[in-house]
Write a protein that holds these residues in place. Sequence first.
Motif, PDB file in Angstrom:
ATOM      1  N   GLY A 122      88.285  27.840  60.215  1.00  0.00           N
ATOM      2  CA  GLY A 122      88.259  28.441  58.884  1.00  0.00           C
ATOM      3  C   GLY A 122      87.358  27.699  57.927  1.00  0.00           C
ATOM      4  O   GLY A 122      86.658  28.309  57.107  1.00  0.00           O
ATOM      5  N   ALA A 125      83.735  28.396  58.750  1.00  0.00           N
ATOM      6  CA  ALA A 125      83.358  29.754  58.331  1.00  0.00           C
ATOM      7  C   ALA A 125      83.450  29.944  56.822  1.00  0.00           C
ATOM      8  O   ALA A 125      83.019  30.965  56.296  1.00  0.00           O
ATOM      9  CB  ALA A 125      84.251  30.777  59.030  1.00  0.00           C
ATOM     10  N   SER A 127      86.196  30.301  55.170  1.00  0.00           N
ATOM     11  CA  SER A 127      87.229  31.296  54.885  1.00  0.00           C
ATOM     12  C   SER A 127      88.206  30.835  53.815  1.00  0.00           C
ATOM     13  O   SER A 127      88.825  31.660  53.140  1.00  0.00           O
ATOM     14  CB  SER A 127      87.998  31.625  56.177  1.00  0.00           C
ATOM     15  OG  SER A 127      87.113  32.023  57.200  1.00  0.00           O
ATOM     16  N   TYR A 128      88.374  29.510  53.706  1.00  0.00           N
ATOM     17  CA  TYR A 128      89.389  28.994  52.798  1.00  0.00           C
ATOM     18  C   TYR A 128      88.841  28.624  51.423  1.00  0.00           C
ATOM     19  O   TYR A 128      89.607  28.295  50.519  1.00  0.00           O
ATOM     20  CB  TYR A 128      90.061  27.748  53.404  1.00  0.00           C
ATOM     21  CG  TYR A 128      90.627  27.963  54.779  1.00  0.00           C
ATOM     22  CD1 TYR A 128      91.310  29.133  55.089  1.00  0.00           C
ATOM     23  CD2 TYR A 128      90.481  27.003  55.776  1.00  0.00           C
ATOM     24  CE1 TYR A 128      91.835  29.332  56.355  1.00  0.00           C
ATOM     25  CE2 TYR A 128      91.006  27.199  57.041  1.00  0.00           C
ATOM     26  CZ  TYR A 128      91.685  28.359  57.318  1.00  0.00           C
ATOM     27  OH  TYR A 128      92.206  28.549  58.571  1.00  0.00           O
ATOM     28  N   ASN A 129      87.529  28.636  51.275  1.00  0.00           N
ATOM     29  CA  ASN A 129      86.934  28.127  50.030  1.00  0.00           C
ATOM     30  C   ASN A 129      87.414  28.895  48.796  1.00  0.00           C
ATOM     31  O   ASN A 129      87.833  28.296  47.799  1.00  0.00           O
ATOM     32  CB  ASN A 129      85.416  28.182  50.117  1.00  0.00           C
ATOM     33  CG  ASN A 129      84.868  27.136  51.075  1.00  0.00           C
ATOM     34  OD1 ASN A 129      85.588  26.261  51.521  1.00  0.00           O
ATOM     35  ND2 ASN A 129      83.599  27.229  51.394  1.00  0.00           N
ATOM     36  N   ASN A 130      87.338  30.224  48.854  1.00  0.00           N
ATOM     37  CA  ASN A 130      87.732  31.021  47.690  1.00  0.00           C
ATOM     38  C   ASN A 130      89.219  30.866  47.394  1.00  0.00           C
ATOM     39  O   ASN A 130      89.627  30.788  46.225  1.00  0.00           O
ATOM     40  CB  ASN A 130      87.393  32.492  47.937  1.00  0.00           C
ATOM     41  CG  ASN A 130      85.888  32.744  47.948  1.00  0.00           C
ATOM     42  OD1 ASN A 130      85.119  32.003  47.331  1.00  0.00           O
ATOM     43  ND2 ASN A 130      85.468  33.771  48.660  1.00  0.00           N
ATOM     44  N   SER A 329      83.816  21.959  50.634  1.00  0.00           N
ATOM     45  CA  SER A 329      83.589  21.993  52.089  1.00  0.00           C
ATOM     46  C   SER A 329      83.355  20.601  52.670  1.00  0.00           C
ATOM     47  O   SER A 329      83.976  20.249  53.684  1.00  0.00           O
ATOM     48  CB  SER A 329      82.419  22.916  52.418  1.00  0.00           C
ATOM     49  OG  SER A 329      82.735  24.256  52.096  1.00  0.00           O
TER      50      SER A 329
END
Length: 421
Positions: A122, A125, A127-130, A329
């Motif tokens: 994740g 990719a 996926s967790y940033n937002n 990140s």
Amino acid sequence: MALKTTKPKQNYIAGISLGVMGAGFAATLPFHEGALGLRLLQGGFEAGLVGGLADWFAVTALFRHPLGIPVPHTALLPKNREKLTEAVIAMIETELLRKESIGEKIKSIRIAELALNKAKAGIEAGSYNNVISSVLLSVIRNIPVKQLTGILVREIQQVADHLDEKTILNRLWNEIVERGYDEKVLDLALDRADAWARQPETRDMLGRIGIEQIQQIKLGGLMQFAVNAFLGYLSEDKMGDLIQGFVLKQVENFRDPDNLNRLKLLAILHVEVNHALERPELLEEIRSWKDNLLEKLDLENKIEAYIESLITRFQGIVESGEFQEQWLSPFMRTMLERLEESPERIEQAEQWIQQQAVQLIEKHYSKIGALVRENLNKLSNAELVTFIEGKVGRDLQWIRINGAICGFLVGVGLSLIRALV
């Protein structure tokens, strides 16, 4: 989850087989004295009809009274639903979902490693940033500024109240002495005195004061004559040069680190400072100054404004476009790398997760049986019968069909034996 109690479809196959046997028996009944083949068929249909009826009665008796007639030992399921419920629960708890088997299954799953791999994928990719950014923003925006300000102000006041002024002053003075600041202050004073004494205005002032002081001396006779003669010889300029030279000479002597007068002066300074630090009035004055300083600083408003400025700055950082790429990140990647470099931590996490899962199962295991009982008790007898028939209806139909077929074959066999005998 509610149990499905829909009646099974295509439950007429067994009825058709029973109808076939009945129709065949009726059709061959007039030929019971006829040809051998007809007699065999008539015996087969008769026995098949009996077997089908017997199995129909047996299967029906499990769920309800056959034809609504309360024959003894029928409608077994509604009468024994409590026993059935307890048997199902016992089977689940002792055979299907034993605590030990569940615990062993959980221990065979590397939950921490799976979570770590999932998190790594994740993060790579993005996926967790937002999600993380939104959570951070929500936390920042909902920081209770007033409450936090009050806590900080109270903490500062408590720390200030518990300060030992005497200890602080002694430590401060010891630090000054250890670092040689007392001698540096003395040297600075000597530099200022040297610069002051070298000024022409200072020389003139010293000469004038010197002459005035000598003129104020009142002596009698020859001594007064000598003093007046001395004054007639000296002028203010000469007196100023003499005193100026004396002052500069003494300043130069005090600059010598080994000068006895310098050492005595420093010793006197140390003694006087130590005595001053022991004076209760000084400590009380410092304490009063400290309290007044806290009041004048207006801590609450300043701290509140500072916290709000920090919140605004943090919010701007999180909302900026480069936050996720430059800060979030890399931070998460670094944390994962450090975690991967410590297998013992992963193993500790694995053991902790498994231990918590096993403890959770042991704590709530009894709720499985309670849930089964609760769901079964929600069903009426008719709904329970429909539910079970919906699950095993086809197999029950084949019992009746097999009974009819077996009966037919047995009937044919018996008719054949009867004909031969």
